[in-house]
Structure formats: structure tokens, C-alpha cells
Design an enzyme around this catalytic site. Structure first.
Site, mmCIF file in Angstrom:
data_model
loop_
_atom_site.group_PDB
_atom_site.id
_atom_site.type_symbol
_atom_site.label_atom_id
_atom_site.label_comp_id
_atom_site.label_asym_id
_atom_site.label_seq_id
_atom_site.Cartn_x
_atom_site.Cartn_y
_atom_site.Cartn_z
ATOM 1 N N GLY A 233 29.353 25.207 93.394
ATOM 2 C CA GLY A 233 30.509 24.713 92.871
ATOM 3 C C GLY A 233 30.760 24.947 91.132
ATOM 4 O O GLY A 233 31.366 26.065 90.969
ATOM 5 N N ARG A 234 30.463 24.053 90.436
ATOM 6 C CA ARG A 234 30.390 24.353 89.075
ATOM 7 C C ARG A 234 29.243 23.640 88.462
ATOM 8 O O ARG A 234 28.796 22.697 88.706
ATOM 9 C CB ARG A 234 31.748 23.741 88.300
ATOM 10 C CG ARG A 234 33.039 24.272 88.598
ATOM 11 C CD ARG A 234 33.242 25.755 87.998
ATOM 12 N NE ARG A 234 34.374 26.302 88.245
ATOM 13 C CZ ARG A 234 34.591 27.383 89.148
ATOM 14 N NH1 ARG A 234 33.647 27.562 90.030
ATOM 15 N NH2 ARG A 234 35.865 27.828 89.298
ATOM 16 N N GLU A 263 28.205 29.725 81.032
ATOM 17 C CA GLU A 263 28.210 31.209 81.841
ATOM 18 C C GLU A 263 29.026 32.045 81.037
ATOM 19 O O GLU A 263 30.258 31.774 80.359
ATOM 20 C CB GLU A 263 28.700 31.082 83.272
ATOM 21 C CG GLU A 263 27.908 30.163 84.016
ATOM 22 C CD GLU A 263 28.803 29.680 85.479
ATOM 23 O OE1 GLU A 263 28.277 29.172 86.349
ATOM 24 O OE2 GLU A 263 29.970 30.036 85.444
ATOM 25 N N HIS A 284 26.496 33.223 89.683
ATOM 26 C CA HIS A 284 27.708 32.908 89.853
ATOM 27 C C HIS A 284 28.672 34.017 90.867
ATOM 28 O O HIS A 284 29.759 34.652 90.351
ATOM 29 C CB HIS A 284 28.878 32.712 88.450
ATOM 30 C CG HIS A 284 30.051 31.712 88.843
ATOM 31 N ND1 HIS A 284 30.595 30.960 88.165
ATOM 32 C CD2 HIS A 284 30.884 31.576 90.028
ATOM 33 C CE1 HIS A 284 31.606 30.361 88.339
ATOM 34 N NE2 HIS A 284 31.859 30.688 89.546
#
Length: 317
Positions: A233-234, A263, A284
Site C-alpha cells: 500500500g504505502r 521513496e 515500489h
């Protein structure tokens, strides 16, 4: 209508395909942009295309012709949507393009950790199989998915797709309720109970004030010591320091992460520095299968074409 000026802020995140639109336009392409460059780059734009580049209130206020901000992702937290609405600027996003890509990646991380694949790769490199007196070499415990419980937080397209994959492997699937929710919705399990049930826990919810840090030391302590945590997700959904501590001290079975709180991690990161056989980190890229990226691009073009034709779609808010 007169020709639109369309400014792409981080085009290098898109596939190498023609940016073909159905109406007269001028395309200004930037492979990447820094936040400080945005206001100048979009000041006379009619439409802006951005993936992760921040479009803040000042940039929006300085672009009087701006009509549309087309985000080439699902999340729009890089856009000041309140400022956009106040200025009469529409914001659209891309939905459901990567359900399969992200769900498959999360499933891959889960099964690799349940089978302790990284630990066995480490053993091979260390020569343990080569030195074994038998045809096989066992080390870390391996577990079947069959009969295990997968808890999913986030019941959107990705969560539902992952649930279908898990059921095909005869897992029991539980959807967890929001942390701190006053009521438990039908078809959900209370947050704390879900933590205790999980053999694997996968996060597929947006990062908001309510979800930030939703998995911290207290939550990890409630999970089974051999449970695995998946986060596609995050990064901010997880207290990363607490996760590292739990991994290092055997309070959780493993973790598979496709996201970090910062990131890219240009200045390093404790989880990246940890040499742990039960930790998998990918950069990611869960969303980025060839099929998903092309689907995303198709939807971005369709969003812009539809808006210019007076038939807006995928508008946020």
C-alpha cells in the site's frame, strides 16, 4: 475549442508510447520535475499530467488557464485537491488498472515468506545443500497456505482480487475493520481480532491521517509470532522501526514490503540495511506489470479526451 497546452511533469514514469489525444493540443513533455519547478512549468497550461510530482496550492493559483490535473495513479495525495476545487480545476485519477499486478505481487511476497524462500536462497549461497549428507537440506520451517488465514485491510479492487487468489489456495480470508471503528461492518472483523487471527496480513488501504502508522509495536505484539506482514500500500501505514525490532527479535515471522515511508530512500534506510532472511523489499514496482502500465496509460488518455469533450470521468471529489 482552441488548442490546449498540456504539460506532462514526470513522463519518464509512463510507457514509451505516443501521447495521442483526440483534440488539437500542444504537448510539453518533462521526463521529471522538481516541486520547485512546477509553478513555472504549468503557469500557462490548460491541463497538467502528473504521477508523483507535487502540484500545490501556489502552483495552481499561478496557472489561471488550468482546467484539469490528470493524475497517472490512483492516489492523489500529491495534489492539493482543496485548492484545485476552489480554483475550479478538476482532478482525475486512474482506477483499477493494477488490481491484478499488485495482488499478484502481494501474493508472491506472501507465499515466498510462508515457504521461507529467502532463507533457503541464503543457505544455498552458504553451501549448506552442497555439504548435506542427504539429497535434501532443510533449515527454516515451511508452511502451506492451505488452511491459513489471510487478513486484508482494504477492500477495494486489489484487496478483493488478492482475496480470490487466496481462496483458490484454500485460505480463509478475513477483511479487517478500520482501526478504532465504533462499529464493525457486516463482512468485516474487528481490527484487534483480525490482527490475532492473521497467519498473513496484507495492507491495501490508502495512507490517510487515520491509517498512518496503523501497524505499530502494539499491533505487531498482538499478531502470531510466525505471521507474515505484507505491505503493497504505502510505507507510512507501518511503523518501520517497530517492524524492524519485531523482525530482529523473532516477534513476527516475516515481512514483504513494496513500499517505504520515504521513496526513493536516497539516504539509506534501516530496513534496507538489515540482513534478514525473513524480509523481502521490492522498489515500489508491484503496480508495474506490462499489462498494468499500458492499461494505466490508456485510461489517462481516455480521462483527458473525455474531459475535453465535456464528458469528464474518474473525477476525484
Amino acid at each position: 475549442m482552441s488548442a490546449w497546452k498540456i504539460v506532462v511533469l514526470d513522463g519518464d514514469t509512463l510507457p514509451d508510447r505516443p501521447f495521442a489525444l483526440d483534440f488539437e493540443h500542444e504537448l510539453v513533455w518533462h521526463g521529471r520535475s522538481e516541486t520547485a519547478e512546477v509553478a513555472e512549468r504549468i503557469r500557462d497550461a490548460d491541463a497538467v499530467v502528473t504521477n508523483k510530482v507535487v502540484v500545490n496550492a501556489d502552483a495552481i493559483a499561478g496557472a489561471p488557464r488550468l482546467k484539469l490535473i490528470a493524475v497517472t495513479a490512483t492516489g492523489v495525495n500529491n495534489v492539493d485537491t482543496a485548492a484545485a476545487a476552489q480554483a475550479g480545476v478538476a482532478v482525475c485519477n486512474v482506477r483499477a488498472y493494477g488490481n491484478e499486478s499488485v495482488a499478484e505481487h502481494a501474493f508472491m511476497l506472501m507465499i515466498a515468506l510462508m515457504r521461507n524462500l529467502p532463507a533457503y536462497q541464503r543457505d544455498i549461497r552458504a553451501g549448506l545443500w552442497q555439504k548435506s549428507p542427504f539429497f535434501c537440506s532443510f533449515g527454516a520451517p515451511m508452511r502451506d497456505l492451505n488452511g491459513k488465514t489471510l487478513v486484508i485491510f482494504g477492500r477495494g479492487g486489489i484487496g478483493e482480487t488478492l482475496a480470490a487468489y487466496a481462496r483458490a489456495f484454500h485460505m480463509k480470508v478475513v477483511f479487517g475493520e478500520h482501526k478504532g471503528a465504533a462499529q464493525v461492518r457486516e463482512g468485516y472483523v474487528a481490527f484487534e481480532e483480525a490482527l490475532r487471527l492473521a497467519d498473513a496480513l496484507s495492507l491495501h488501504c490508502p495512507l490517510t491521517e487515520q491509517t498512518a502508522g496503523m501497524i505499530g509495536a502494539a499491533e505487531l505484539a498482538q499478531m502470531k509470532p510466525d505471521a507474515v506482514l505484507i505491505n503493497c500500500g504505502r510505507g507510512g501505514l507501518v511503523d518501520e522501526a517497530a517492524l524492524l525490532d519485531a523482525l530482529e527479535n523473532g516477534r513476527i515471522g516475516g515481512a514483504g514490503l513494496d513500499v517505504l515511508s520515504v521513496e526513493p530512500p536516497r539516504n539509506g534506510h534501516p530496513l534496507l540495511d538489515a540482513d534478514l532472511p525473513n524480509l523481502i523489499i521490492t522498489p515500489h514496482m508491484a503496480w508495474g506489470s506490462t499489462e498494468a502500465v499500458n492499461r494505466l496509460f490508456d485510461i489517462v488518455l481516455a480521462n483527458i479526451n473525455a474531459f475535453a469533450a465535456g464528458k469528464p470521468q474518474n473525477i476525484v471529489g
